[in-house]
Scaffold this motif. Sequence first.
Motif, PDB file in Angstrom:
ATOM      1  N   GLN A 140       3.524  -0.516  -0.962  1.00 40.89           N
ATOM      2  CA  GLN A 140       3.261   0.374   0.161  1.00 40.89           C
ATOM      3  C   GLN A 140       2.093  -0.121   1.016  1.00 40.89           C
ATOM      4  O   GLN A 140       1.059  -0.523   0.497  1.00 40.89           O
ATOM      5  N   LYS A 141       2.294  -0.093   2.329  1.00 39.15           N
ATOM      6  CA  LYS A 141       1.209  -0.475   3.243  1.00 39.15           C
ATOM      7  C   LYS A 141       0.877   0.718   4.132  1.00 39.15           C
ATOM      8  O   LYS A 141       1.748   1.491   4.499  1.00 39.15           O
ATOM      9  N   PHE A 142      -0.394   0.822   4.464  1.00 35.08           N
ATOM     10  CA  PHE A 142      -0.817   1.903   5.361  1.00 35.08           C
ATOM     11  C   PHE A 142      -0.461   1.519   6.791  1.00 35.08           C
ATOM     12  O   PHE A 142      -0.736   0.415   7.243  1.00 35.08           O
ATOM     13  N   ASP A 143       0.178   2.446   7.492  1.00 39.17           N
ATOM     14  CA  ASP A 143       0.564   2.183   8.882  1.00 39.17           C
ATOM     15  C   ASP A 143      -0.435   2.894   9.797  1.00 39.17           C
ATOM     16  O   ASP A 143      -0.452   4.119   9.876  1.00 39.17           O
ATOM     17  N   PHE A 144      -1.275   2.093  10.448  1.00 31.19           N
ATOM     18  CA  PHE A 144      -2.285   2.654  11.355  1.00 31.19           C
ATOM     19  C   PHE A 144      -1.593   2.912  12.697  1.00 31.19           C
ATOM     20  O   PHE A 144      -1.564   2.084  13.581  1.00 31.19           O
ATOM     21  N   THR A 145      -1.007   4.098  12.831  1.00 28.40           N
ATOM     22  CA  THR A 145      -0.138   4.401  13.972  1.00 28.40           C
ATOM     23  C   THR A 145      -0.917   4.533  15.276  1.00 28.40           C
ATOM     24  O   THR A 145      -2.130   4.778  15.274  1.00 28.40           O
ATOM     25  N   TYR A 188       0.847   8.730   1.446  1.00 32.63           N
ATOM     26  CA  TYR A 188       0.559   7.481   0.721  1.00 32.63           C
ATOM     27  C   TYR A 188      -0.016   7.812  -0.649  1.00 32.63           C
ATOM     28  O   TYR A 188      -0.263   8.972  -0.970  1.00 32.63           O
ATOM     29  N   THR A 246      -8.228  -0.090   9.829  1.00 32.91           N
ATOM     30  CA  THR A 246      -7.625  -1.379  10.212  1.00 32.91           C
ATOM     31  C   THR A 246      -7.559  -2.288   8.981  1.00 32.91           C
ATOM     32  O   THR A 246      -6.555  -2.966   8.745  1.00 32.91           O
ATOM     33  N   ALA A 277      -4.838  -1.248   6.600  1.00 29.09           N
ATOM     34  CA  ALA A 277      -3.477  -1.520   7.074  1.00 29.09           C
ATOM     35  C   ALA A 277      -3.068  -2.981   6.840  1.00 29.09           C
ATOM     36  O   ALA A 277      -1.899  -3.327   6.964  1.00 29.09           O
ATOM     37  N   LYS A 278      -4.037  -3.826   6.479  1.00 31.67           N
ATOM     38  CA  LYS A 278      -3.733  -5.262   6.380  1.00 31.67           C
ATOM     39  C   LYS A 278      -3.044  -5.667   5.084  1.00 31.67           C
ATOM     40  O   LYS A 278      -2.337  -6.659   5.045  1.00 31.67           O
ATOM     41  N   ASN A 299      -1.594  -4.422   0.791  1.00 28.93           N
ATOM     42  CA  ASN A 299      -1.007  -3.334   0.001  1.00 28.93           C
ATOM     43  C   ASN A 299      -2.077  -2.298  -0.330  1.00 28.93           C
ATOM     44  O   ASN A 299      -3.225  -2.647  -0.569  1.00 28.93           O
TER      45      ASN A 299
END
Length: 430
Positions: free
Chosen positions: A12-17, A270, A407, A410-411, A413
Motif C-alpha cells: 500500500q502506498k499513500f496517495d497525496f491527492t 490506510y 510527500t 507518498a514516495k 510503501n
Amino acid sequence: MAHDVQHYNLDQKFDFTGALKKTVFTVLGIGAVLLVIGIIMSMFGGHHEGAAEAEGHAFHWYERLYANLWINNVYFTGIAIVGVFFFAIQYAAQAGWSTAILRVMLSMGSWLPIAAVLLIATFFVANHSLFHWTHSYLFDTTSPEYDSIIDGKGAFFYWPMEKGTFPVFYIVRMFLFFGFWVFFFKKFQQFTYNEDQIGGTATWYKLRSWSAYFLVFFAVSSSIAAWDWVMSIDTHWFSTLFGWYVFSSWFVSGLAVITLLTIFLKGLGYLEMVNENHVHDLGKFVFGFTIFWTYLWFSQFLLIYYANIPEESVYFVERLTSDIYGPYIFVNLAINFVLPFLLLMTRDSKRHGVFLKLVCTLIVVGHWVDFFLMVQPGTLGHNGGVGLMEVGMFLVYGASFIFVVLTALAKGNLIPKNHPMLEESYHHHI
C-alpha cells in the motif's frame, strides 16, 4: 510469513491527492496572510516604543520576526528529529508492536534538511537580535559594556578564535549536529527501503546497530543543541536539567504528531493493520511523557524557587511578573499538563481517535507556547506577545512541515512488508 498478514495490502502506498494538497496550501496561505498583516502592524504599530527605549535600544519590527523564526525553527527541528529518534528506539528495543507505523515516524525526518537550512540561515541573519553573547563589546575589558560572566562563557562559543570575533565552535556544532542527524536519517531510510526489496533479517540487524549509534549521538547532541539554541539566549542564566527539559518538550510534541498522522492515515483507509491497541499504546506514550515533561518543568522550577539564588531565579521572575508572559506560564501548564492528564486518564480515551485528536492538537500548540516562553522574553523583552505574526508563522511552518512529511510518505510503501516482526504487530493486543 503466515497467511494472517497476507490478506492485507502490504504494498500500500499513500496517495497525496490534489484535494489534500489544496487543504495544506490553504492553511499555508492563511498563515502567510496573517504573517504579512502581523508584520505590517508591527512596522506601523509603534509597538511599546517607550518600553524598548527604557531598556536602552529602539525596538525594530524585524526583531520580532527573527524571534518567531527562531521559535519555529527550533520547535519543528525538534519534532522532526524526534520522529527519527522514536524510530531508532523501536529497533534498539527490538519492539514489535510498532512495526506497522515505523514509516510514519521516519517520514518526519524529511523535514531535517530543510530545518538545517532554515535554522543556520536564520542564525547568520539574526544572531545579534537573538543572542546577546554575539556582541563583541561584551568581551572587551576596556568597554563599559564588558560582562565578566559572558566573558567567562565565551570559549564555549568562540574557541579557538578570539572571543567576540566569529563563533566558530558554536557554528561547527550546529553543522555537525544537523549533518549527523540528516546522515542517520538517510541511512535509516535507505535500509528500510532495501528491506522491502530483499527481505530476510540482515537489514533488521543492521538497523538495530545503526539505531544504537544514533541514540548515543542523539543523547549528547540534543542536550547541547538545547544549550546552544535556547539556553544561550539568556546567557547569564543556566539550568542543569535544561537539555532534558527541551528534549521532553520536543518528545511530547513529536509523539503527538506521530499519533495524529497515524489516526489521519487510518481515517483515510490506510494502515489497516493498525488497530485500537496500537492507538492505545501511542496514547499511553503521549500521556506518560506529558507527565514526564511536567515533572521536569516542576523540578526545574522548584529547585530554583527554594534555592532562591538571584542569578537563577531571575529567569522565572522575569516571566512570572511580566504582563505579557505571566499568563502564558499558566496557559503552558494548563494545555500541556492539566488537560492531557484529565482527558487521557481513562483506558477508553486512549483508544478513541476523537480524544487523541483533541489532546494531540492541544499538545502541538501547547509546546509551541513552551518554546515561545523560552525564546521571546530573552530576545524581545517587553515587546513580545502572541499576535497575528506568531499565529501566521506557526501556520506557515506547520503546513510546510506537513506537506514535506506527507510527500515523503507518498514516495514508498507505508508498511515495511519484510520486517521480521510484522506478524507480531498484526497480533498486537493489550
